[in-house]
Write a protein that holds these residues in place. Structure first.
Motif, PDB file in Angstrom:
ATOM      1  N   ALA A  40       0.824  -1.220   0.000  1.00 13.49           N
ATOM      2  CA  ALA A  40       0.000   0.000   0.000  1.00 13.49           C
ATOM      3  C   ALA A  40       0.853   1.263   0.000  1.00 13.49           C
ATOM      4  N   THR A  41       2.011   1.224   0.649  1.00 14.08           N
ATOM      5  CA  THR A  41       2.899   2.398   0.714  1.00 14.08           C
ATOM      6  C   THR A  41       3.971   2.366  -0.384  1.00 14.08           C
ATOM      7  N   HIS A  42       3.829   1.398  -1.317  1.00 17.94           N
ATOM      8  CA  HIS A  42       4.719   1.278  -2.478  1.00 17.94           C
ATOM      9  C   HIS A  42       6.166   0.961  -2.091  1.00 17.94           C
ATOM     10  N   TRP A  43       6.365   0.370  -0.909  1.00 15.32           N
ATOM     11  CA  TRP A  43       7.688  -0.153  -0.581  1.00 15.32           C
ATOM     12  C   TRP A  43       7.998  -1.366  -1.459  1.00 15.32           C
ATOM     13  N   ILE A  44       6.948  -2.082  -1.824  1.00 17.13           N
ATOM     14  CA  ILE A  44       7.076  -3.249  -2.699  1.00 17.13           C
ATOM     15  C   ILE A  44       6.196  -3.028  -3.917  1.00 17.13           C
ATOM     16  N   ASP A  45       6.717  -3.316  -5.093  1.00 15.78           N
ATOM     17  CA  ASP A  45       5.965  -3.166  -6.332  1.00 15.78           C
ATOM     18  C   ASP A  45       4.841  -4.203  -6.371  1.00 15.78           C
ATOM     19  N   SER A  46       3.600  -3.756  -6.513  1.00 18.58           N
ATOM     20  CA  SER A  46       2.458  -4.671  -6.537  1.00 18.58           C
ATOM     21  C   SER A  46       2.492  -5.600  -7.746  1.00 18.58           C
ATOM     22  N   GLY A  47       3.210  -5.216  -8.803  1.00 17.52           N
ATOM     23  CA  GLY A  47       3.365  -6.101  -9.949  1.00 17.52           C
ATOM     24  C   GLY A  47       4.294  -7.261  -9.649  1.00 17.52           C
ATOM     25  N   LEU A  48       5.235  -7.012  -8.734  1.00 15.17           N
ATOM     26  CA  LEU A  48       6.168  -8.065  -8.341  1.00 15.17           C
ATOM     27  C   LEU A  48       5.593  -8.930  -7.228  1.00 15.17           C
ATOM     28  N   LEU A  49       4.942  -8.295  -6.263  1.00 11.24           N
ATOM     29  CA  LEU A  49       4.363  -9.018  -5.127  1.00 11.24           C
ATOM     30  C   LEU A  49       3.006  -8.394  -4.801  1.00 11.24           C
ATOM     31  N   PRO A  50       1.919  -8.944  -5.328  1.00 10.74           N
ATOM     32  CA  PRO A  50       0.588  -8.379  -5.091  1.00 10.74           C
ATOM     33  C   PRO A  50       0.226  -8.373  -3.603  1.00 10.74           C
ATOM     34  N   ALA A  51      -0.633  -7.455  -3.236  1.00 12.87           N
ATOM     35  CA  ALA A  51      -1.068  -7.339  -1.844  1.00 12.87           C
ATOM     36  C   ALA A  51      -1.935  -8.533  -1.454  1.00 12.87           C
ATOM     37  N   PRO A  52      -1.978  -8.862  -0.156  1.00 11.95           N
ATOM     38  CA  PRO A  52      -2.814  -9.975   0.293  1.00 11.95           C
ATOM     39  C   PRO A  52      -4.277  -9.844  -0.122  1.00 11.95           C
ATOM     40  N   GLN A  57      -8.938 -11.633  -3.383  1.00  9.09           N
ATOM     41  CA  GLN A  57      -9.916 -11.347  -4.432  1.00  9.09           C
ATOM     42  C   GLN A  57      -9.764 -12.320  -5.598  1.00  9.09           C
ATOM     43  N   ASP A  58      -8.512 -12.649  -5.945  1.00 12.56           N
ATOM     44  CA  ASP A  58      -8.265 -13.625  -7.005  1.00 12.56           C
ATOM     45  C   ASP A  58      -8.807 -14.997  -6.598  1.00 12.56           C
ATOM     46  N   GLY A  59      -8.625 -15.350  -5.329  1.00 13.84           N
ATOM     47  CA  GLY A  59      -9.149 -16.625  -4.825  1.00 13.84           C
ATOM     48  C   GLY A  59     -10.663 -16.687  -4.906  1.00 13.84           C
ATOM     49  N   ILE A  60     -11.330 -15.595  -4.549  1.00 15.90           N
ATOM     50  CA  ILE A  60     -12.796 -15.544  -4.622  1.00 15.90           C
ATOM     51  C   ILE A  60     -13.263 -15.708  -6.062  1.00 15.90           C
ATOM     52  N   MET A 231       0.873 -13.324 -10.916  1.00 15.87           N
ATOM     53  CA  MET A 231       1.421 -13.472  -9.569  1.00 15.87           C
ATOM     54  C   MET A 231       0.335 -13.659  -8.514  1.00 15.87           C
ATOM     55  N   ASP A 232      -0.856 -13.103  -8.759  1.00 23.47           N
ATOM     56  CA  ASP A 232      -1.960 -13.294  -7.806  1.00 23.47           C
ATOM     57  C   ASP A 232      -2.253 -14.775  -7.598  1.00 23.47           C
ATOM     58  N   THR A 233      -2.360 -15.514  -8.705  1.00 24.94           N
ATOM     59  CA  THR A 233      -2.684 -16.938  -8.633  1.00 24.94           C
ATOM     60  C   THR A 233      -1.512 -17.747  -8.094  1.00 24.94           C
ATOM     61  N   VAL A 234      -0.292 -17.364  -8.475  1.00 23.79           N
ATOM     62  CA  VAL A 234       0.890 -18.066  -7.957  1.00 23.79           C
ATOM     63  C   VAL A 234       0.929 -17.976  -6.437  1.00 23.79           C
ATOM     64  N   LEU A 235       0.743 -16.769  -5.912  1.00 22.77           N
ATOM     65  CA  LEU A 235       0.760 -16.590  -4.454  1.00 22.77           C
ATOM     66  C   LEU A 235      -0.432 -17.281  -3.797  1.00 22.77           C
ATOM     67  N   LEU A 236      -1.575 -17.255  -4.473  1.00 19.71           N
ATOM     68  CA  LEU A 236      -2.758 -17.936  -3.937  1.00 19.71           C
ATOM     69  C   LEU A 236      -2.484 -19.433  -3.764  1.00 19.71           C
ATOM     70  N   CYS A 237      -1.859 -20.038  -4.754  1.00 16.13           N
ATOM     71  CA  CYS A 237      -1.550 -21.474  -4.677  1.00 16.13           C
ATOM     72  C   CYS A 237      -0.576 -21.767  -3.546  1.00 16.13           C
ATOM     73  N   ILE A 238       0.404 -20.879  -3.354  1.00 15.57           N
ATOM     74  CA  ILE A 238       1.365 -21.062  -2.259  1.00 15.57           C
ATOM     75  C   ILE A 238       0.655 -20.991  -0.914  1.00 15.57           C
ATOM     76  N   VAL A 239      -0.253 -20.019  -0.783  1.00 20.83           N
ATOM     77  CA  VAL A 239      -1.004 -19.861   0.467  1.00 20.83           C
ATOM     78  C   VAL A 239      -1.893 -21.077   0.721  1.00 20.83           C
ATOM     79  N   ILE A 240      -2.518 -21.592  -0.335  1.00 20.89           N
ATOM     80  CA  ILE A 240      -3.390 -22.774  -0.188  1.00 20.89           C
ATOM     81  C   ILE A 240      -2.578 -23.974   0.273  1.00 20.89           C
ATOM     82  N   TYR A 241      -1.405 -24.168  -0.317  1.00 19.54           N
ATOM     83  CA  TYR A 241      -0.550 -25.276   0.122  1.00 19.54           C
ATOM     84  C   TYR A 241      -0.153 -25.109   1.585  1.00 19.54           C
ATOM     85  N   ALA A 242       0.168 -23.870   1.968  1.00 19.40           N
ATOM     86  CA  ALA A 242       0.541 -23.616   3.366  1.00 19.40           C
ATOM     87  C   ALA A 242      -0.616 -23.926   4.308  1.00 19.40           C
TER      88      ALA A 242
END
Length: 271
Positions: A40-52, A57-60, A231-242
């Motif tokens: 949210a504060t642009h410390w991390i590029d949302s294109g590289l690492l999307p916000a939770p 939202q991608d999961g829904i 990246m949204d789906t990639v991170l979603l899959c990682i979270v689901i596995y976790a």
């Protein structure tokens, strides 16, 4: 003593238990909050690492489309089937080799040699022999699960205090009574450690199998999303596995609490 201290401080036991149950989730919650704040504060590029929130939202969206529940159910089927087959095989072999000297001489050396082969290195061979269908992925999970269960079952059986066995024999217990009343209960804590470890191996193996050779499942979703830089789906899959791994661990912990209830009560009684 702990209960008395809580009561003395004016804190009901029920609220203490609730807080105690929530405490393990504190660090993950803080990490997710920091992750959201950094994007949210642009410390991390949302294109590289999307916000939770974007991942949620991608999961829904994928759940509503039916793609996510379908792939989760496929992965659960593969994991459960492989775990049951491999776990039963490892348990039976560990039991046989732990109880029978002849069986140990016949099978243990071969099993130990096979155990030292990284099971994920068998992926090319499994694909050649079984293709990329369900048997290949279930076979890999089966192999991965078999050895942790085997080694812990074997170790648990052979590590039972011989003095207890001798005492049981002096009381005239039959072989079956010795097994059910002394050997198996004594080995059970070690066996359950193997089950808990095998559950982690189960998910690790399935992730790799579905990523390399699959056209369905959570790993396939992640691999497919990677090709399109989704990246949204990639991170979603990682979270689901976790989350699936955490649920598996909670089930294993509950099984330990259930099966070792006698040990807890015995310790409390002695105390």
């Amino acid at each position: 003593m702990a209960q008395s201290a809580n009561t003395a401080a004016g804190q009901p036991r029920s609220s203490y238990i609730k807080w105690h149950q929530l405490l393990p989730w504190l660090i993950p919650a803080l990490l997710i909050a920091l992750w959201q704040l950094a994007v949210a504060t642009h410390w991390i590029d949302s294109g590289l690492l999307p916000a939770p929130l974007a991942v949620v939202q991608d999961g829904i969206k994928l759940w509503q489309s039916g793609e996510l529940p379908k792939n989760i159910s496929i992965s659960l089927f593969r994991a459960t089937t492989g775990f049951v087959i491999g776990g039963l095989a490892g348990f039976v072999l560990g039991l046989a080799n732990g109880l029978s000297h002849t069986s140990r001489l016949l099978f243990d050396s071969t099993i130990q040699m096979l155990r030292n082969i990284p099971h994920l290195s068998l992926i090319p061979l499994v694909i050649i022999l079984l293709g990329i269908g369900e048997p290949a992925k279930i076979s890999l999970v089966t192999i991965g699960v078999l050895f942790p269960v085997y080694i812990n079952t074997f170790h648990g059986i052979t590590s039972v205090d011989p003095n207890l066995i001798e005492m049981g024999q002096s009381y005239g217990l039959s072989k079956w009574q010795l097994f059910t009343k002394i050997i198996f209960p004594g080995a059970l804590p070690t066996i359950l450690v193997g089950v808990r470890y095998a559950l982690g191996v189960m998910w690790t193996t399935l992730i790799v199998a579905e990523t390399i050779s699959s056209n369905s499942g959570i790993g396939y979703m992640a691999s497919n999303a990677q090709e399109f830089m989704d990246m949204d789906t990639v991170l979603l899959c990682i979270v689901i596995y976790a989350l699936l791994g955490k649920v598996s661990d909670l089930i294993a912990k509950a099984l330990e609490d259930l099966c070792l209830d006698w040990k807890t009560k015995g310790g409390a009684a002695n105390g």
